[in-house]
Motif scaffolding. Sequence first.
Motif, PDB file in Angstrom:
ATOM      1  N   THR A   1       0.828  -1.206   0.000  1.00  0.00           N
ATOM      2  CA  THR A   1       0.000   0.000   0.000  1.00  0.00           C
ATOM      3  C   THR A   1       0.861   1.253   0.000  1.00  0.00           C
TER       4      THR A   1
ATOM      5  N   PRO B   1      -6.472  -0.335  -7.232  1.00  0.00           N
ATOM      6  CA  PRO B   1      -5.905   0.754  -6.434  1.00  0.00           C
ATOM      7  C   PRO B   1      -4.551   0.429  -5.837  1.00  0.00           C
TER       8      PRO B   1
ATOM      9  N   TYR C   1      -8.859  -1.689 -13.326  1.00  0.00           N
ATOM     10  CA  TYR C   1      -8.323  -0.748 -12.344  1.00  0.00           C
ATOM     11  C   TYR C   1      -8.103  -1.419 -10.997  1.00  0.00           C
TER      12      TYR C   1
ATOM     13  N   ARG D   1      -2.827   3.950  -4.049  1.00  0.00           N
ATOM     14  CA  ARG D   1      -3.783   4.174  -2.966  1.00  0.00           C
ATOM     15  C   ARG D   1      -3.090   4.770  -1.742  1.00  0.00           C
TER      16      ARG D   1
ATOM     17  N   ILE E   1      -5.058   9.523  -0.851  1.00  0.00           N
ATOM     18  CA  ILE E   1      -6.241   9.949  -1.588  1.00  0.00           C
ATOM     19  C   ILE E   1      -6.782  11.210  -0.932  1.00  0.00           C
TER      20      ILE E   1
ATOM     21  N   ASP F   1     -11.935  12.244  -3.085  1.00  0.00           N
ATOM     22  CA  ASP F   1     -11.920  10.847  -3.520  1.00  0.00           C
ATOM     23  C   ASP F   1     -12.614   9.957  -2.487  1.00  0.00           C
TER      24      ASP F   1
END
Length: 871
Positions: free
Chosen positions: A361, A656, A654, A366, A369, A373
């Motif tokens: 992460t 994240p 997609y 991600r 954000i 968002d």
Amino acid sequence: MAPSCRIRAGSLRGPGCGIVRSPIRYEQRGGILISKNAKHSDRSWGLADVVVVVGLAVVDVLLFWPVFFEGEFVPRGGGDLVSFLYPRYAFVAQSLHHGTLPLWDPYLYGGQPYLADVQSGLLYPINLFAFVAFRTFDYHKLELMAIAHYALAGIFAYVLGRQLRLGRFGALTASLTWEASGFLIAHLGHYNLIAVVVWIPLVLALLQPALEGGSLGWVAASAMALAVSTFAGHTQMSLYAGLLVVVYVVGYALRARPSDGPQNSVLGFPLGSGHLSASRREFSSSPAPSPSTVRPPLPGGAFVPRGKGLPGDVNLKAPLPPTLVATFQERWLVPLRSLILLGVWSVLLVLVQLWPSYELTAQSVRADITYADATQFAFLPQKLILLLIPHFYGQTPDKYWGPPSLTENYLYVGILPLALALLALLCVRDWRARTFGVVTALGLLLAFADWTPLHGWMFALAPGFDKVRAPGRFLFFVDLGIAMLAGLGADVLARPLAAWRRPLFRLFLTGWSIFAAGLLLIAAPLIYLRLFVNQAQNATLVQQIDVSTSSFALALLYVLATLAFLAAYRYRWIRGAAVPVVAIGLILIDLIGNNAVVNPTPDDPTAGFQHPPVIDFLQKNLGHARIDTVTGVEDIWQPDAAALYGFRSLWGLYDPLTLTDYYWFWKIHVPGRSSRLYDLLGARYVLGHKNVVLDTKKFRLAYSGDSQINVYEDPNALPRAFFVSQAIVAPSHDAALAAIKAPGFDPGREVVLETGAPENQPGPGPVPATFVVDGPNSVVVRVDAPRAGYLVLADPYYGGWQATVDGHSAPLLRADWTFRAVPVGPGAHEVAFRFRPRSLFVAGGVSALAWIAALGAVAWVAWRGRGLTFR
């Protein structure tokens, strides 16, 4: 054992109390006064409970009957179930059947961590069982896995209801409402989301005995259920679940009277209990106590002696020492210890997933954000009407015309459950109703996102909540809270009303009658008038109004049916077993009729994977190169199809958690397909529509045998692995980016490094390497280097990869800003890349020890029948 009291036959009257004419024994359990004579309030399980569990599985089949009996598919449109999860799960199943646990996904986004992606669900036990059990993994099996979780949702909610001392009618009402709730039905396409939330009622059910007595074994069992839920792979819902557990524990700690001790069985199994804070006390009364010696009744019509005037002179209301410490110890100590231990233990159990996921992460898109968002797909206030009129904005997602989106905002739980939930808030006066009432209200406020300040505060202050979006998913709280409140309301109707509840029930019935009359006499004429007035409008508007009007009419019928049921109960036109039979029948007809139509479709959602001519061509010609499908062809070619068929692709659906450098390299820094940086990605073939626009000077038609898709070849694409003899060493990551974007940079002749030694030996161009192994966790190539230089592998650079040259450890360097390189000397060499992240193995060891400890704690308590406690 917990204290109890016996009241002999006779007449007992008190303020608001009914008349007792038979011996009744009461016992204080978990802050709830329970009638020892009432079997429906006990936790013990019998054959009837087993029948209920089987019935919940049958309801699951009824909810999805078109799939089982008409060959239809779920969900409508496919959702993430088909586009995201199906190809990735098929990749895992194939890898496991070849004896490999896939830590790295070599097919999508040029290659990226797989197990570290929490969405993978790789360690979720149900997934692992399916991957290993089925020789081939197709979409129908994934459908069945998703559908089976609705039965689990009902069963676990039923277990929670029984743990909260609901009778079978109340627990069944809660379980049916939750199993067929709008939230779960709408999110069928988000399989990993529902796989997280269906376990949460079981987490609470297993935690409840620990809260009542501090049993370590029950905390361990609850932590294991929470860990299994987390492994399902949806970080957002795991965060929400953690918040729900905290609210639940705080609600229990704020109960009106602290628990006097734990129980020593759940589900009929003697898994032990905590050390009891008081021994059982029984009392007999010859004369009836005076009203001044009786407390106002608690839920169920029970009442508690005030402590004076009873034989034995035992005071059940002995005051605590007037100190904050005493209050804390009595109310909060055991719940807080249980909560803290649950949190720590569950984190250790899933550390094997959390640590690698945290590392990924931090390097993904991600990582940060904005609040804008984070508030995407919030629940809008005008959608509250869906709680009463489920299809006001359209019956199915493909015909939905309201504010986006139906999937993220559908919360219908039925009319009778909604009425029973309101009844519980009015007539159940203990911590259970208060807690689930707060859960419902909190979920609604947070789902509104920026319409209230609460979500903004969570985003700013609560760890992890600044990484997730779609706050409409807080409707999880709303539907589960209403379901449990509905169970409490049904439990009120499971027996004749106590005297103190009768005026409240009459008040509620009057209010519901006024509400029904308003819908029938005011709202209905206005809505039908609108339908008639707009008949001359365009066909789309007329159709929308027609669907809304039809849904309103059905909702009105269920409101009137609920009114008839409550009135029949009030005037005893139905009694005994007829009450639960009528109520459950009405709930089933309502929820199955309204919610079962949301998802099934006759259209095969896997059509985007079915292009046999193109697949056959690529299997014969692609080799170890990549494909590029980012041409607008996603409407007929599934972006993640590469993972299903074993093709390497530049991109995918997609995600994240895509690596940040690779994402920006492809999205921003590659100026176009005509550039040399694009060639570095190793995309030999480009897929597009028949009319796709490409640089005809560079790309040539390679295959046109499919009716919808053409395949084009890039003759200038570089090999995925090749040797170069020139190297530039940049002083920083930003400098490396500037160097590869410089006008004269040619990735086929030189490589930009951020560490290592520069080389300035001009060569004729890239020397291709030969792949020996090209699997999920390892890549082995052979290269014949004409001079000293670097082997470049155009796979994303990521920590955890280790390199060897001819079996000897070699430095793995970041090349061309986002790829990999290894220095090699002149001559023939075998270069191996193996993915062995140290964090995974350390975390795996810690998690293994935590699982051993948890299983040992449960086994010890089960064996001893008491054993490990906090006190």
